[in-house]
Design a protein around this motif. Structure first.
Motif, PDB file in Angstrom:
ATOM      1  N   LYS A 118      -6.728 -24.682  28.999  1.00 48.41           N
ATOM      2  CA  LYS A 118      -6.315 -23.376  28.507  1.00 48.41           C
ATOM      3  C   LYS A 118      -7.301 -23.126  27.154  1.00 48.41           C
ATOM      4  CE  LYS A 118      -1.557 -24.487  29.195  1.00 48.41           C
ATOM      5  NZ  LYS A 118      -0.119 -24.507  28.594  1.00 48.41           N
ATOM      6  N   ALA A 119      -8.106 -21.907  27.523  1.00 47.96           N
ATOM      7  CA  ALA A 119      -8.911 -21.454  26.630  1.00 47.96           C
ATOM      8  C   ALA A 119      -8.340 -20.316  25.606  1.00 47.96           C
ATOM      9  CB  ALA A 119     -10.184 -20.828  27.424  1.00 47.96           C
TER      10      ALA A 119
ATOM     11  N   ALA B  92     -12.316 -16.645  24.612  1.00 45.72           N
ATOM     12  CA  ALA B  92     -13.413 -16.797  23.524  1.00 45.72           C
ATOM     13  C   ALA B  92     -14.609 -17.885  24.360  1.00 45.72           C
ATOM     14  CB  ALA B  92     -12.804 -17.902  22.586  1.00 45.72           C
ATOM     15  N   GLY B  93     -15.601 -17.272  23.766  1.00 46.73           N
ATOM     16  CA  GLY B  93     -16.831 -17.890  24.284  1.00 46.73           C
ATOM     17  C   GLY B  93     -17.616 -17.283  25.561  1.00 46.73           C
ATOM     18  N   GLN B  94     -16.934 -16.341  25.943  1.00 45.10           N
ATOM     19  CA  GLN B  94     -17.451 -15.231  26.991  1.00 45.10           C
ATOM     20  C   GLN B  94     -18.438 -14.529  26.622  1.00 45.10           C
ATOM     21  OE1 GLN B  94     -16.858 -15.835  30.310  1.00 45.10           O
ATOM     22  NE2 GLN B  94     -15.950 -17.582  29.782  1.00 45.10           N
TER      23      GLN B  94
ATOM     24  N   PHE C 274     -16.162  -8.969  28.732  1.00 42.70           N
ATOM     25  CA  PHE C 274     -15.244  -7.919  28.190  1.00 42.70           C
ATOM     26  C   PHE C 274     -15.211  -6.475  28.866  1.00 42.70           C
ATOM     27  CE2 PHE C 274     -15.423 -11.272  25.401  1.00 42.70           C
ATOM     28  CZ  PHE C 274     -14.134 -11.500  24.588  1.00 42.70           C
ATOM     29  N   MET C 275     -16.404  -6.233  29.279  1.00 43.47           N
ATOM     30  CA  MET C 275     -16.789  -5.008  29.791  1.00 43.47           C
ATOM     31  C   MET C 275     -16.084  -4.759  31.182  1.00 43.47           C
ATOM     32  SD  MET C 275     -20.754  -4.488  28.702  1.00 43.47           S
ATOM     33  CE  MET C 275     -20.989  -2.572  29.375  1.00 43.47           C
ATOM     34  N   GLU C 276     -16.324  -6.016  31.847  1.00 46.59           N
ATOM     35  CA  GLU C 276     -15.908  -6.110  33.271  1.00 46.59           C
ATOM     36  C   GLU C 276     -14.151  -5.894  33.007  1.00 46.59           C
ATOM     37  OE1 GLU C 276     -19.318  -8.805  35.258  1.00 46.59           O
ATOM     38  OE2 GLU C 276     -17.514  -9.888  34.311  1.00 46.59           O
TER      39      GLU C 276
ATOM     40  N   ILE D 201     -21.911 -13.122  22.510  1.00 46.83           N
ATOM     41  CA  ILE D 201     -20.766 -13.768  22.499  1.00 46.83           C
ATOM     42  C   ILE D 201     -19.920 -13.222  21.247  1.00 46.83           C
ATOM     43  CG2 ILE D 201     -19.564 -15.799  22.500  1.00 46.83           C
ATOM     44  CD1 ILE D 201     -21.506 -15.529  24.719  1.00 46.83           C
ATOM     45  N   PRO D 202     -18.951 -12.260  21.711  1.00 50.34           N
ATOM     46  CA  PRO D 202     -18.279 -11.680  20.521  1.00 50.34           C
ATOM     47  C   PRO D 202     -17.265 -12.646  20.006  1.00 50.34           C
ATOM     48  CG  PRO D 202     -17.734 -10.519  22.523  1.00 50.34           C
ATOM     49  CD  PRO D 202     -18.617 -11.729  22.930  1.00 50.34           C
ATOM     50  N   GLU D 203     -16.922 -12.210  18.896  1.00 54.26           N
ATOM     51  CA  GLU D 203     -15.991 -13.025  17.932  1.00 54.26           C
ATOM     52  C   GLU D 203     -14.445 -12.274  17.814  1.00 54.26           C
ATOM     53  OE1 GLU D 203     -17.754 -13.931  14.243  1.00 54.26           O
ATOM     54  OE2 GLU D 203     -19.396 -15.088  15.150  1.00 54.26           O
ATOM     55  N   ASP D 204     -13.242 -13.013  17.783  1.00 61.29           N
ATOM     56  CA  ASP D 204     -12.182 -12.260  17.595  1.00 61.29           C
ATOM     57  C   ASP D 204     -12.317 -11.305  16.403  1.00 61.29           C
ATOM     58  OD1 ASP D 204      -9.624 -11.831  18.213  1.00 61.29           O
ATOM     59  OD2 ASP D 204      -8.698 -13.192  16.548  1.00 61.29           O
TER      60      ASP D 204
END
Length: 152
Positions: free
Chosen positions: A40-41, A69-71, A76-78, A136-139
C-alpha cells in the motif's frame, strides 16, 4: 537483535510474494499479514494548473490530482488527462532533456518548436529545470504548466 528480526521478516516477506498465489490458506494469510504494509503506497495530492495566456484560445484550468507518492509528475499529468479532457497532452522524448510536452489542453496549442514551449513551474514562481518525468512532486505542491516563449 532488531536487525536480525528485520532481515527475517524481509526474507519471509519476499518468499511470500512468490508463494501467496496457491499455497494453503494459513500460509496465504501469513503472507498477507506480512506484506500488507508493503503493497500500500501512500497517496499525495497536488494542485495542477495548465495555462495559456500567450495565444488564442487562451485558457487556464486548475484541479487537484491524487496519485502515489514517489511517482514522477508525468504520472500526475496522466491521471489528470484520464479524469478531464482539458488536461490531455502529447509529449516526445529527447535524450538530452527528457520528455518535452508538445501539446497540452483540450485546444492543444503546440509547443516545443524552439520558439514556444511548455514550462514547468512550482508555484508561485520557481521554474523547474528538469522534465516532467524527473520531477517528483511532494504532497501539497502546486505545479503549473505555462505556454511560454523561453527566455522571456
Amino acid at each position: 537483535m532488531r536487525t536480525i528480526n528485520f532481515i527475517v521478516i524481509l526474507l519471509v516477506s519476499n518468499v511470500c510474494y512468490g508463494i501467496c498465489k496457491g499455497w494453503i490458506l494459513h500460509a496465504k494469510s501469513l503472507c498477507m499479514d506480512l506484506t500488507d504494509g508493503i503493497s500500500k503506497a501512500k497517496n499525495i495530492t497536488i494542485t495542477y494548473t495548465i495555462r495559456n495566456h500567450f495565444i488564442e484560445p487562451w485558457f487556464e484550468h486548475e484541479r487537484n490530482v491524487t496519485s502515489s507518492a514517489g511517482q514522477p509528475f508525468i504520472r500526475f499529468m496522466e491521471q489528470a488527462a484520464t479524469d478531464d479532457v482539458n488536461y490531455e497532452f502529447s509529449s516526445r522524448y529527447q535524450s538530452k532533456v527528457g520528455y518535452v510536452i508538445t501539446e497540452l489542453g483540450k485546444d492543444r496549442p503546440e509547443g516545443g518548436s524552439g520558439f514556444t514551449s511548455w514550462q514547468l513551474t512550482k508555484a508561485p514562481s520557481t521554474i523547474l529545470p528538469i522534465d516532467v518525468s524527473r520531477y517528483i512532486p511532494e504532497d501539497g505542491d502546486h505545479l503549473v504548466m505555462d505556454y511560454v516563449i523561453p527566455g522571456l
